[in-house]
Scaffold this motif. Structure first.
Motif, PDB file in Angstrom:
ATOM      1  N   HIS A  27       4.887   1.047  -4.889  1.00 55.95           N
ATOM      2  CA  HIS A  27       5.514   1.205  -6.217  1.00 55.95           C
ATOM      3  C   HIS A  27       6.977   1.611  -6.050  1.00 55.95           C
ATOM      4  CE1 HIS A  27       5.856   3.225 -10.245  1.00 55.95           C
ATOM      5  NE2 HIS A  27       6.247   4.303  -9.591  1.00 55.95           N
ATOM      6  N   GLN A  28       7.236   2.475  -5.106  1.00 51.91           N
ATOM      7  CA  GLN A  28       8.610   2.925  -4.844  1.00 51.91           C
ATOM      8  C   GLN A  28       9.426   1.786  -4.228  1.00 51.91           C
ATOM      9  OE1 GLN A  28       7.773   6.357  -2.389  1.00 51.91           O
ATOM     10  NE2 GLN A  28       6.998   7.540  -4.122  1.00 51.91           N
ATOM     11  N   GLU A  29       8.795   1.020  -3.343  1.00 54.05           N
ATOM     12  CA  GLU A  29       9.474  -0.145  -2.733  1.00 54.05           C
ATOM     13  C   GLU A  29       9.842  -1.160  -3.810  1.00 54.05           C
ATOM     14  OE1 GLU A  29       6.207  -0.872  -0.081  1.00 54.05           O
ATOM     15  OE2 GLU A  29       7.399  -0.343   1.686  1.00 54.05           O
ATOM     16  N   ILE A  55       1.287  -0.091  -4.750  1.00 50.40           N
ATOM     17  CA  ILE A  55       0.646   1.221  -4.889  1.00 50.40           C
ATOM     18  C   ILE A  55       1.433   2.292  -4.137  1.00 50.40           C
ATOM     19  CG2 ILE A  55      -1.415   2.566  -4.302  1.00 50.40           C
ATOM     20  CD1 ILE A  55      -3.071   0.027  -4.750  1.00 50.40           C
ATOM     21  N   CYS A  56       1.774   3.327  -4.835  1.00 55.67           N
ATOM     22  CA  CYS A  56       2.428   4.535  -4.301  1.00 55.67           C
ATOM     23  C   CYS A  56       3.722   4.195  -3.564  1.00 55.67           C
ATOM     24  CB  CYS A  56       1.445   5.337  -3.469  1.00 55.67           C
ATOM     25  SG  CYS A  56       1.897   7.085  -3.417  1.00 55.67           S
ATOM     26  N   ARG A  57       3.715   4.199  -2.227  1.00 50.69           N
ATOM     27  CA  ARG A  57       4.935   3.763  -1.540  1.00 50.69           C
ATOM     28  C   ARG A  57       5.320   2.351  -1.977  1.00 50.69           C
ATOM     29  NH1 ARG A  57       7.856   1.553   3.080  1.00 50.69           N
ATOM     30  NH2 ARG A  57       8.526   3.141   4.563  1.00 50.69           N
ATOM     31  N   GLU A  89     -11.345  15.080  -1.677  1.00 46.91           N
ATOM     32  CA  GLU A  89     -10.635  16.183  -2.351  1.00 46.91           C
ATOM     33  C   GLU A  89      -9.152  15.846  -2.470  1.00 46.91           C
ATOM     34  OE1 GLU A  89     -13.925  18.097  -3.279  1.00 46.91           O
ATOM     35  OE2 GLU A  89     -11.914  18.781  -3.831  1.00 46.91           O
ATOM     36  N   ARG A  90      -8.581  15.299  -1.405  1.00 49.13           N
ATOM     37  CA  ARG A  90      -7.141  14.949  -1.430  1.00 49.13           C
ATOM     38  C   ARG A  90      -6.864  13.895  -2.508  1.00 49.13           C
ATOM     39  NH1 ARG A  90      -4.791  12.421   2.635  1.00 49.13           N
ATOM     40  NH2 ARG A  90      -2.807  13.499   2.413  1.00 49.13           N
ATOM     41  N   TYR A  91      -7.834  12.985  -2.726  1.00 52.84           N
ATOM     42  CA  TYR A  91      -7.654  11.883  -3.675  1.00 52.84           C
ATOM     43  C   TYR A  91      -8.332  12.149  -5.014  1.00 52.84           C
ATOM     44  CZ  TYR A  91      -5.381   8.744  -0.357  1.00 52.84           C
ATOM     45  OH  TYR A  91      -4.468   8.166   0.506  1.00 52.84           O
ATOM     46  N   THR A  93       0.807  -1.219   0.000  1.00 51.58           N
ATOM     47  CA  THR A  93       0.000   0.000   0.000  1.00 51.58           C
ATOM     48  C   THR A  93       0.843   1.273   0.000  1.00 51.58           C
ATOM     49  OG1 THR A  93       0.046   0.249   2.405  1.00 51.58           O
ATOM     50  CG2 THR A  93      -1.664  -1.195   1.480  1.00 51.58           C
ATOM     51  N   GLY A  94       0.143   2.364  -0.167  1.00 46.84           N
ATOM     52  CA  GLY A  94       0.774   3.665   0.035  1.00 46.84           C
ATOM     53  C   GLY A  94       0.921   3.963   1.515  1.00 46.84           C
ATOM     54  N   SER A  95       1.689   5.015   1.783  1.00 50.16           N
ATOM     55  CA  SER A  95       1.888   5.448   3.167  1.00 50.16           C
ATOM     56  C   SER A  95       2.535   6.824   3.159  1.00 50.16           C
ATOM     57  CB  SER A  95       2.808   4.490   3.923  1.00 50.16           C
ATOM     58  OG  SER A  95       3.086   4.998   5.220  1.00 50.16           O
ATOM     59  N   ALA A  96       2.280   7.584   4.217  1.00 51.65           N
ATOM     60  CA  ALA A  96       2.933   8.896   4.339  1.00 51.65           C
ATOM     61  C   ALA A  96       4.407   8.730   4.695  1.00 51.65           C
ATOM     62  CB  ALA A  96       2.219   9.723   5.400  1.00 51.65           C
ATOM     63  N   SER A  97       4.798   7.514   5.123  1.00 48.36           N
ATOM     64  CA  SER A  97       6.227   7.292   5.422  1.00 48.36           C
ATOM     65  C   SER A  97       6.979   6.978   4.123  1.00 48.36           C
ATOM     66  CB  SER A  97       6.378   6.128   6.396  1.00 48.36           C
ATOM     67  OG  SER A  97       6.057   4.912   5.744  1.00 48.36           O
ATOM     68  N   ASN A  98       8.299   7.052   4.220  1.00 53.03           N
ATOM     69  CA  ASN A  98       9.155   6.848   3.036  1.00 53.03           C
ATOM     70  C   ASN A  98      10.111   5.685   3.237  1.00 53.03           C
ATOM     71  OD1 ASN A  98       8.165   9.155   1.619  1.00 53.03           O
ATOM     72  ND2 ASN A  98       9.363  10.448   3.009  1.00 53.03           N
ATOM     73  N   VAL A  99      10.476   5.039   2.148  1.00 48.70           N
ATOM     74  CA  VAL A  99      11.512   4.005   2.192  1.00 48.70           C
ATOM     75  C   VAL A  99      12.808   4.650   2.705  1.00 48.70           C
ATOM     76  CG1 VAL A  99      12.865   2.358   0.837  1.00 48.70           C
ATOM     77  CG2 VAL A  99      10.478   2.814   0.222  1.00 48.70           C
ATOM     78  N   SER A 129      -2.876  12.061  -7.109  1.00 47.94           N
ATOM     79  CA  SER A 129      -1.443  12.232  -6.875  1.00 47.94           C
ATOM     80  C   SER A 129      -1.212  12.688  -5.432  1.00 47.94           C
ATOM     81  CB  SER A 129      -0.885  13.277  -7.848  1.00 47.94           C
ATOM     82  OG  SER A 129       0.518  13.360  -7.738  1.00 47.94           O
ATOM     83  N   LEU A 130      -0.528  11.818  -4.654  1.00 49.32           N
ATOM     84  CA  LEU A 130      -0.303  12.144  -3.244  1.00 49.32           C
ATOM     85  C   LEU A 130       1.110  11.704  -2.847  1.00 49.32           C
ATOM     86  CD1 LEU A 130      -3.528  10.853  -3.442  1.00 49.32           C
ATOM     87  CD2 LEU A 130      -3.484  11.832  -1.141  1.00 49.32           C
ATOM     88  N   HIS A 131       2.083  12.242  -3.515  1.00 51.90           N
ATOM     89  CA  HIS A 131       3.463  11.811  -3.226  1.00 51.90           C
ATOM     90  C   HIS A 131       4.445  12.938  -3.452  1.00 51.90           C
ATOM     91  CE1 HIS A 131       4.634  11.193  -7.600  1.00 51.90           C
ATOM     92  NE2 HIS A 131       3.311  11.200  -7.694  1.00 51.90           N
ATOM     93  N   ARG A 132       5.566  12.882  -2.707  1.00 54.39           N
ATOM     94  CA  ARG A 132       6.632  13.871  -2.893  1.00 54.39           C
ATOM     95  C   ARG A 132       7.949  13.188  -3.254  1.00 54.39           C
ATOM     96  NH1 ARG A 132       9.302  14.548   2.216  1.00 54.39           N
ATOM     97  NH2 ARG A 132       8.317  13.263   3.832  1.00 54.39           N
ATOM     98  N   GLN A 133       7.883  11.850  -3.343  1.00 60.14           N
ATOM     99  CA  GLN A 133       9.030  11.102  -3.852  1.00 60.14           C
ATOM    100  C   GLN A 133       8.618  10.426  -5.156  1.00 60.14           C
ATOM    101  OE1 GLN A 133      10.612   8.470  -0.770  1.00 60.14           O
ATOM    102  NE2 GLN A 133      11.684  10.229   0.121  1.00 60.14           N
ATOM    103  N   ALA A 134       9.622   9.949  -5.901  1.00 58.91           N
ATOM    104  CA  ALA A 134       9.348   9.273  -7.164  1.00 58.91           C
ATOM    105  C   ALA A 134      10.566   8.448  -7.567  1.00 58.91           C
ATOM    106  CB  ALA A 134       9.009  10.284  -8.258  1.00 58.91           C
TER     107      ALA A 134
HETATM  108  N1  LIG Z   1       5.630   8.688   1.130  1.00 61.13           N
HETATM  109  C1  LIG Z   1       5.856   8.471  -0.277  1.00 61.13           C
HETATM  110  C2  LIG Z   1       4.721   7.642  -0.845  1.00 61.13           C
HETATM  111  C3  LIG Z   1       3.454   8.428  -0.881  1.00 61.13           C
HETATM  112  C4  LIG Z   1       2.230   7.612  -0.575  1.00 61.13           C
HETATM  113  O1  LIG Z   1       2.245   6.382  -0.491  1.00 61.13           O
HETATM  114  N2  LIG Z   1       1.163   8.334  -0.333  1.00 61.13           N
HETATM  115  C5  LIG Z   1      -0.046   7.704   0.172  1.00 61.13           C
HETATM  116  C6  LIG Z   1      -1.015   8.676   0.775  1.00 61.13           C
HETATM  117  C7  LIG Z   1      -0.382   9.493   1.872  1.00 61.13           C
HETATM  118  C8  LIG Z   1      -1.324  10.557   2.418  1.00 61.13           C
HETATM  119  O2  LIG Z   1      -2.494  10.262   2.736  1.00 61.13           O
HETATM  120  O3  LIG Z   1      -0.865  11.688   2.496  1.00 61.13           O
HETATM  121  C9  LIG Z   1       5.957   9.797  -1.045  1.00 61.13           C
HETATM  122  O4  LIG Z   1       5.589  10.829  -0.461  1.00 61.13           O
HETATM  123  O5  LIG Z   1       6.361   9.760  -2.209  1.00 61.13           O
END
Ligand SMILES: N[C@@H](CCC(=O)NCCCC(=O)O)C(=O)O
Length: 253
Positions: free
Chosen positions: A118-120, A114-116, A152-154, A67-73, A181-186
């Motif tokens: 995908h980066q993993e 998905i998101c994180r 709105e965020r999504y 899954t995605g996550s606000a944390s980063n690898v 789009s909810l990411h700051r890494q790529a």
């Molecule tokens: N942390 C990474 C991956 C971004 C991600 O998985 N976002 C999911 C939603 C996070 C939220 O609800 O803010 C990156 O920032 O690139």
């Protein structure tokens, strides 16, 4: 394994500290999309790789969704120097997904990242990530907007071009499609053995697949789970993943 039982899909937990406890948890948006659209049963896997052999999970499931996550690898996993711009971290999640990705691909278990996630997947193939991409010349701002309403965020934010003839094109068609789009890494350096399946107008790699994978293996930088019940391409991704999981279950017998 009875082919009448729905497939099980492993979902790695994030680790969060909340109300004096350490929680292993996953957002219900991914879990609902798996159940309602992919037609599978999600199984949250605690990020505790030192406590059990991952085979105890992977011997019993029919797919993996990271899954995605606000944390980063953690940047040390791809040779970058940690700094505040790479935070926050979730090293236990990193450990778990690293094992889940490698083992699922070895076994031919369907994988949707998905998101994180995908980066993993990119890091698992020796690729690297860049951080705070909105600060780079010519790059779009891919971050989530600040809004109290998750819808709105999504909300969809930009188009992505689909690579002709690839796995994603076979699922969603020639595109382009609009994505959130909810990411700051790529992805910076693409991992060896990955194929680009979609790109943003600023060149950001928005989807990858695994060349020569034994089964479904797709990473997407956006969030198809959020609109999986109403958006065509999002639903198609989860339906295709669910179909691959049913195929794995049936082959496993
Ligand atoms: N942390 C990474 C991956 C971004 C991600 O998985 N976002 C999911 C939603 C996070 C939220 O609800 O803010 C990156 O920032 O690139």
């Amino acid at each position: 394994m009875s082919t009448s039982l729905p497939p099980l899909v492993a979902v790695p937990a994030d680790v969060r500290d909340f109300q004096n406890y350490r929680w292993h948890a996953s957002p219900d948006t991914y879990l609902k999309a798996l159940a309602r659209v992919a037609g599978v049963v999600p199984v949250i896997v605690p990020a505790m790789t030192s406590e059990f052999d991952i085979a105890a999970i992977l011997d019993r499931v029919d797919g993996v969704l990271t899954t995605g996550s606000a944390s980063n690898v953690h940047p040390a996993r791809y040779g970058a120097e940690p700094s505040p711009s790479y935070e926050p971290f979730d090293p236990d999640r990193d450990d778990l997904t690293d094992r889940l990705i490698a083992e699922s691909l070895n076994r031919g278990l369907p994988l949707l990242a998905i998101c994180r996630g995908h980066q993993e997947l990119n890091v698992a193939f020796g690729g690297t990530l860049e951080t705070e991409i909105q600060e780079f010349d010519g790059r779009m701002d891919h971050r989530a907007i600040t809004h109290e309403d998750q819808r709105e965020r999504y909300a969809t934010r930009h188009e992505v071009a689909i690579t002709p003839g690839g796995l994603l094109a076979s699922i969603v068609g020639p595109g382009p499609i609009r994505v959130n789009s909810l990411h700051r890494q790529a992805i910076d350096r693409l991992g060896d053995g990955l194929r680009v399946e979609a790109s943003a107008p600023d060149g950001t790699v928005e989807a990858v697949s695994v060349a020569g994978a034994k089964s479904f293996a797709l990473g997407v930088q956006w969030h198809p789970e959020f609109w999986a019940e109403t958006d065509g391409p999002s639903a198609a991704i989860f339906e295709a993943f669910g179909e691959a999981c049913r195929g794995y279950r049936d082959r496993r017998g």
